[in-house]
Design a protein around this motif. Structure first.
Motif, PDB file in Angstrom:
ATOM      1  N   GLY A  13       0.951  -1.417  -0.048  1.00 22.38           N
ATOM      2  CA  GLY A  13      -0.050  -0.151  -0.064  1.00 22.38           C
ATOM      3  C   GLY A  13       0.841   1.107   0.029  1.00 22.38           C
ATOM      4  N   HIS A  14       0.412   2.285  -0.514  1.00 27.35           N
ATOM      5  CA  HIS A  14       0.963   3.658  -0.195  1.00 27.35           C
ATOM      6  C   HIS A  14       0.205   4.878  -0.674  1.00 27.35           C
ATOM      7  N   ARG A  15       0.531   5.940  -0.655  1.00 25.86           N
ATOM      8  CA  ARG A  15      -0.242   6.989  -1.078  1.00 25.86           C
ATOM      9  C   ARG A  15       0.830   8.314  -1.370  1.00 25.86           C
ATOM     10  N   GLN A  16       0.580   8.952  -2.593  1.00 25.14           N
ATOM     11  CA  GLN A  16       1.326  10.086  -2.767  1.00 25.14           C
ATOM     12  C   GLN A  16       0.801  11.414  -2.027  1.00 25.14           C
ATOM     13  N   LEU A  17       1.267  11.618  -0.904  1.00 26.38           N
ATOM     14  CA  LEU A  17       0.726  12.942  -0.130  1.00 26.38           C
ATOM     15  C   LEU A  17       1.144  14.177  -1.206  1.00 26.38           C
ATOM     16  N   GLY A  18      -0.036  14.767  -1.225  1.00 28.01           N
ATOM     17  CA  GLY A  18       0.231  16.028  -2.038  1.00 28.01           C
ATOM     18  C   GLY A  18      -0.094  16.015  -3.533  1.00 28.01           C
ATOM     19  N   TYR A  19      -0.099  14.750  -4.021  1.00 30.41           N
ATOM     20  CA  TYR A  19      -0.209  14.424  -5.507  1.00 30.41           C
ATOM     21  C   TYR A  19      -1.306  15.145  -6.094  1.00 30.41           C
ATOM     22  N   PRO A  20      -1.494  15.902  -7.048  1.00 30.26           N
ATOM     23  CA  PRO A  20      -2.876  16.362  -7.655  1.00 30.26           C
ATOM     24  C   PRO A  20      -3.671  15.272  -8.419  1.00 30.26           C
ATOM     25  N   GLY A  21      -4.052  14.168  -7.665  1.00 28.49           N
ATOM     26  CA  GLY A  21      -4.751  13.401  -8.292  1.00 28.49           C
ATOM     27  C   GLY A  21      -5.165  11.982  -7.512  1.00 28.49           C
ATOM     28  N   LYS A  22      -5.809  10.986  -8.182  1.00 27.54           N
ATOM     29  CA  LYS A  22      -6.146   9.887  -7.143  1.00 27.54           C
ATOM     30  C   LYS A  22      -4.996   9.145  -6.470  1.00 27.54           C
ATOM     31  N   CYS A  23      -3.789   9.306  -6.698  1.00 24.67           N
ATOM     32  CA  CYS A  23      -2.887   8.658  -6.139  1.00 24.67           C
ATOM     33  C   CYS A  23      -2.577   8.970  -4.665  1.00 24.67           C
ATOM     34  N   LYS A  24      -3.064  10.470  -4.470  1.00 29.30           N
ATOM     35  CA  LYS A  24      -2.942  10.735  -2.963  1.00 29.30           C
ATOM     36  C   LYS A  24      -3.571  10.197  -1.881  1.00 29.30           C
ATOM     37  N   VAL A  26      -4.955   6.438  -0.221  1.00 23.98           N
ATOM     38  CA  VAL A  26      -4.325   5.163   0.149  1.00 23.98           C
ATOM     39  C   VAL A  26      -4.720   4.161  -1.015  1.00 23.98           C
ATOM     40  N   HIS A  27      -3.974   3.444  -1.729  1.00 27.13           N
ATOM     41  CA  HIS A  27      -4.326   2.528  -2.495  1.00 27.13           C
ATOM     42  C   HIS A  27      -3.128   1.562  -2.458  1.00 27.13           C
ATOM     43  N   GLY A  28      -3.454   0.333  -3.165  1.00 27.08           N
ATOM     44  CA  GLY A  28      -2.445  -0.921  -3.485  1.00 27.08           C
ATOM     45  C   GLY A  28      -1.985  -1.081  -4.728  1.00 27.08           C
ATOM     46  N   HIS A  29      -0.951  -1.648  -4.931  1.00 26.90           N
ATOM     47  CA  HIS A  29      -0.298  -2.245  -6.132  1.00 26.90           C
ATOM     48  C   HIS A  29       0.299  -3.709  -6.067  1.00 26.90           C
ATOM     49  N   THR A  30       0.178  -4.496  -7.109  1.00 25.61           N
ATOM     50  CA  THR A  30       1.169  -5.490  -7.251  1.00 25.61           C
ATOM     51  C   THR A  30       2.266  -5.142  -8.083  1.00 25.61           C
ATOM     52  N   PRO A  95       6.508   7.886  -1.669  1.00 23.90           N
ATOM     53  CA  PRO A  95       6.741   6.658  -2.130  1.00 23.90           C
ATOM     54  C   PRO A  95       6.505   6.330  -3.641  1.00 23.90           C
ATOM     55  N   SER A  96       7.346   7.100  -4.171  1.00 23.55           N
ATOM     56  CA  SER A  96       7.294   6.974  -5.788  1.00 23.55           C
ATOM     57  C   SER A  96       7.642   5.681  -6.476  1.00 23.55           C
ATOM     58  N   VAL A  97       7.497   5.392  -7.580  1.00 28.59           N
ATOM     59  CA  VAL A  97       8.174   4.370  -8.142  1.00 28.59           C
ATOM     60  C   VAL A  97       9.908   4.508  -8.108  1.00 28.59           C
ATOM     61  N   GLU A  98      10.187   5.716  -8.263  1.00 32.56           N
ATOM     62  CA  GLU A  98      11.467   6.088  -8.124  1.00 32.56           C
ATOM     63  C   GLU A  98      12.276   5.613  -7.064  1.00 32.56           C
ATOM     64  N   ASN A  99      11.582   6.214  -5.694  1.00 31.51           N
ATOM     65  CA  ASN A  99      12.148   5.891  -4.483  1.00 31.51           C
ATOM     66  C   ASN A  99      12.104   4.350  -4.237  1.00 31.51           C
ATOM     67  N   GLN A 130       7.924  -2.021 -12.019  1.00 30.37           N
ATOM     68  CA  GLN A 130       6.797  -1.967 -12.665  1.00 30.37           C
ATOM     69  C   GLN A 130       5.740  -1.513 -11.511  1.00 30.37           C
ATOM     70  N   GLU A 131       5.240  -0.293 -11.330  1.00 34.84           N
ATOM     71  CA  GLU A 131       4.239   0.006 -10.369  1.00 34.84           C
ATOM     72  C   GLU A 131       2.835  -0.619 -11.007  1.00 34.84           C
ATOM     73  N   THR A 132       2.610  -0.334 -12.127  1.00 35.56           N
ATOM     74  CA  THR A 132       1.423  -1.018 -12.850  1.00 35.56           C
ATOM     75  C   THR A 132       2.115  -1.615 -14.194  1.00 35.56           C
ATOM     76  N   GLU A 133       0.958  -2.291 -14.834  1.00 40.64           N
ATOM     77  CA  GLU A 133       1.594  -2.970 -16.252  1.00 40.64           C
ATOM     78  C   GLU A 133       2.081  -1.755 -17.235  1.00 40.64           C
ATOM     79  N   ASN A 134       1.659  -0.459 -16.812  1.00 38.43           N
ATOM     80  CA  ASN A 134       2.169   0.706 -17.848  1.00 38.43           C
ATOM     81  C   ASN A 134       3.093   1.526 -17.276  1.00 38.43           C
ATOM     82  N   ASN A 135       3.326   1.377 -16.148  1.00 35.64           N
ATOM     83  CA  ASN A 135       4.180   2.460 -15.366  1.00 35.64           C
ATOM     84  C   ASN A 135       5.475   2.028 -14.744  1.00 35.64           C
ATOM     85  N   ILE A 136       6.623   2.138 -15.587  1.00 34.83           N
ATOM     86  CA  ILE A 136       7.615   1.468 -15.098  1.00 34.83           C
ATOM     87  C   ILE A 136       9.073   2.294 -14.922  1.00 34.83           C
TER      88      ILE A 136
HETATM   89  N1  LIG Z   1       7.322   9.551 -12.231  1.00 32.99           N
HETATM   90  C1  LIG Z   1       6.261   9.029 -11.405  1.00 32.99           C
HETATM   91  N2  LIG Z   1       4.957   9.409 -11.719  1.00 32.99           N
HETATM   92  C2  LIG Z   1       3.811   9.021 -11.110  1.00 32.99           C
HETATM   93  C3  LIG Z   1       3.964   7.864 -10.203  1.00 32.99           C
HETATM   94  C4  LIG Z   1       5.410   7.593  -9.736  1.00 32.99           C
HETATM   95  O1  LIG Z   1       5.710   7.024  -8.697  1.00 32.99           O
HETATM   96  N3  LIG Z   1       6.389   8.271 -10.350  1.00 32.99           N
HETATM   97  N4  LIG Z   1       3.122   7.364  -9.501  1.00 32.99           N
HETATM   98  C5  LIG Z   1       1.820   7.555  -9.763  1.00 32.99           C
HETATM   99  C6  LIG Z   1       0.747   6.842  -9.165  1.00 32.99           C
HETATM  100  O2  LIG Z   1       1.263   6.304  -7.730  1.00 32.99           O
HETATM  101  C7  LIG Z   1       0.365   5.604  -9.798  1.00 32.99           C
HETATM  102  O3  LIG Z   1       1.366   5.089 -10.485  1.00 32.99           O
HETATM  103  C8  LIG Z   1      -0.880   5.884 -10.468  1.00 32.99           C
HETATM  104  O4  LIG Z   1      -0.739   6.308 -12.002  1.00 32.99           O
HETATM  105  P1  LIG Z   1      -1.573   6.300 -12.941  1.00 32.99           P
HETATM  106  O5  LIG Z   1      -0.765   6.114 -14.354  1.00 32.99           O
HETATM  107  O6  LIG Z   1      -2.228   7.639 -12.805  1.00 32.99           O
HETATM  108  O7  LIG Z   1      -2.322   5.069 -12.637  1.00 32.99           O
HETATM  109  P2  LIG Z   1      -3.465   4.321 -13.577  1.00 32.99           P
HETATM  110  O8  LIG Z   1      -4.462   3.395 -12.847  1.00 32.99           O
HETATM  111  O9  LIG Z   1      -4.007   5.153 -14.707  1.00 32.99           O
HETATM  112  O10 LIG Z   1      -2.385   3.128 -14.398  1.00 32.99           O
HETATM  113  P3  LIG Z   1      -2.559   2.075 -15.428  1.00 32.99           P
HETATM  114  O11 LIG Z   1      -1.601   1.114 -15.434  1.00 32.99           O
HETATM  115  O12 LIG Z   1      -2.245   2.826 -16.754  1.00 32.99           O
HETATM  116  O13 LIG Z   1      -3.802   1.783 -15.494  1.00 32.99           O
HETATM  117  C9  LIG Z   1       1.346   8.536 -10.784  1.00 32.99           C
HETATM  118  N5  LIG Z   1       2.445   9.221 -11.485  1.00 32.99           N
END
Ligand SMILES: Nc1nc2c(c(=O)[nH]1)N=C([C@H](O)[C@H](O)COP(=O)(O)OP(=O)(O)OP(=O)(O)O)CN2
Length: 145
Positions: A13-24, A26-30, A95-99, A130-136
Motif C-alpha cells: 500500500g502507499h499514497r502520494q501525499l500532495g499529488y494532484p490526483g487519485k494517487c494521493k 491510500v491504494h495498493g499495487h502488485t 513513495p514514488s516508483v523512483e524511490n 513496474q508499479e502498474t503494467e504501464n508504469n515502469i
Molecule cells: N514519475 C512518476 N509518476 C507517477 C508515479 C510515480 O511514482 N512516479 N506514481 C503515480 C501513481 O502512484 C500511480 O502509479 C498511478 O498512476 P496512473 O498512471 O495515474 O495510474 P493508472 O491507474 O492510470 O495506471 P494504468 O496502469 O495505466 O492503469 C502517478 N505518476
C-alpha cells in the motif's frame, strides 16, 4: 561479462501525499521487479554460486505486504495507529516508483557487500520496477565492492 537476472513481485500500500490526483489516496499495487547484476566475473561461494537468485528475490520481498511511506507521512509511523513492522520507510519526499527502485538498489548493493566484501569488483546493478503494467522506472548504477 557475467549477468544475473531475477524477477519477483510484491504487494504494497502507499499514497502520494500532495499529488494532484487519485494517487494521493491510500491504494495498493502488485509491483513487479527485475534486478540485473552484471560484472566482468562474479566471485563464487563454496557452492560455486555467484549471487543466489533467492537472496536477490528476497530483497524485493522485503517490501511485500508493507505500507510504503516517507518521513513526510507520519500517520503510518505512529505505532498507535499502524503496526511498525508493517511499514517500510523510504528515503525521499514520497513513495514514488523512483524511490522504491532506489530502496531496492541500495539493498541489493548491501547484500553484495555482505556476501563478497573487498574484492574490488565493479558491479552494474539495474533495478526495473513496474508499479502498474504501464508504469515502469529503471535505475542503473555502478557499485565497486
Ligand atoms: N514519475 C512518476 N509518476 C507517477 C508515479 C510515480 O511514482 N512516479 N506514481 C503515480 C501513481 O502512484 C500511480 O502509479 C498511478 O498512476 P496512473 O498512471 O495515474 O495510474 P493508472 O491507474 O492510470 O495506471 P494504468 O496502469 O495505466 O492503469 C502517478 N505518476
Amino acid at each position: 561479462m557475467e549477468k544475473i537476472i531475477v524477477h519477483s513481485h510484491f504487494h504494497t500500500g502507499h499514497r502520494q501525499l500532495g499529488y494532484p490526483g487519485k494517487c494521493k489516496f491510500v491504494h495498493g499495487h502488485t509491483w513487479r521487479g527485475t534486478v540485473t547484476v552484471s560484472c566482468e566475473a562474479f566471485p563464487r561461494d563454496h557452492l560455486d554460486m555467484a549471487l543466489d537468485f533467492g537472496d536477490l528475490k528476497a530483497v524485493m520481498r522485503l517490501l511485500d505486504h508493507k505500507m510504503l511511506v516517507t518521513e513526510q507521512d507520519a500517520t503510518f509511523l505512529d505505532s498507535d495507529l499502524f503496526e511498525p513492522e508493517g511499514v517500510v520507510m523510504l528515503k525521499g519526499k514520497g513513495p514514488s516508483v523512483e524511490n522504491v527502485a532506489l530502496y531496492i538498489w541500495d539493498k541489493v548493493v548491501d547484500h553484495i557487500r555482505d556476501k563478497f566484501p573487498g574484492h574490488g569488483v565493479a558491479y552494474t546493478v539495474e533495478v526495473l520496477i513496474q508499479e502498474t503494467e504501464n508504469n515502469i522506472f529503471v535505475v542503473e548504477k555502478i557499485a565497486t565492492i
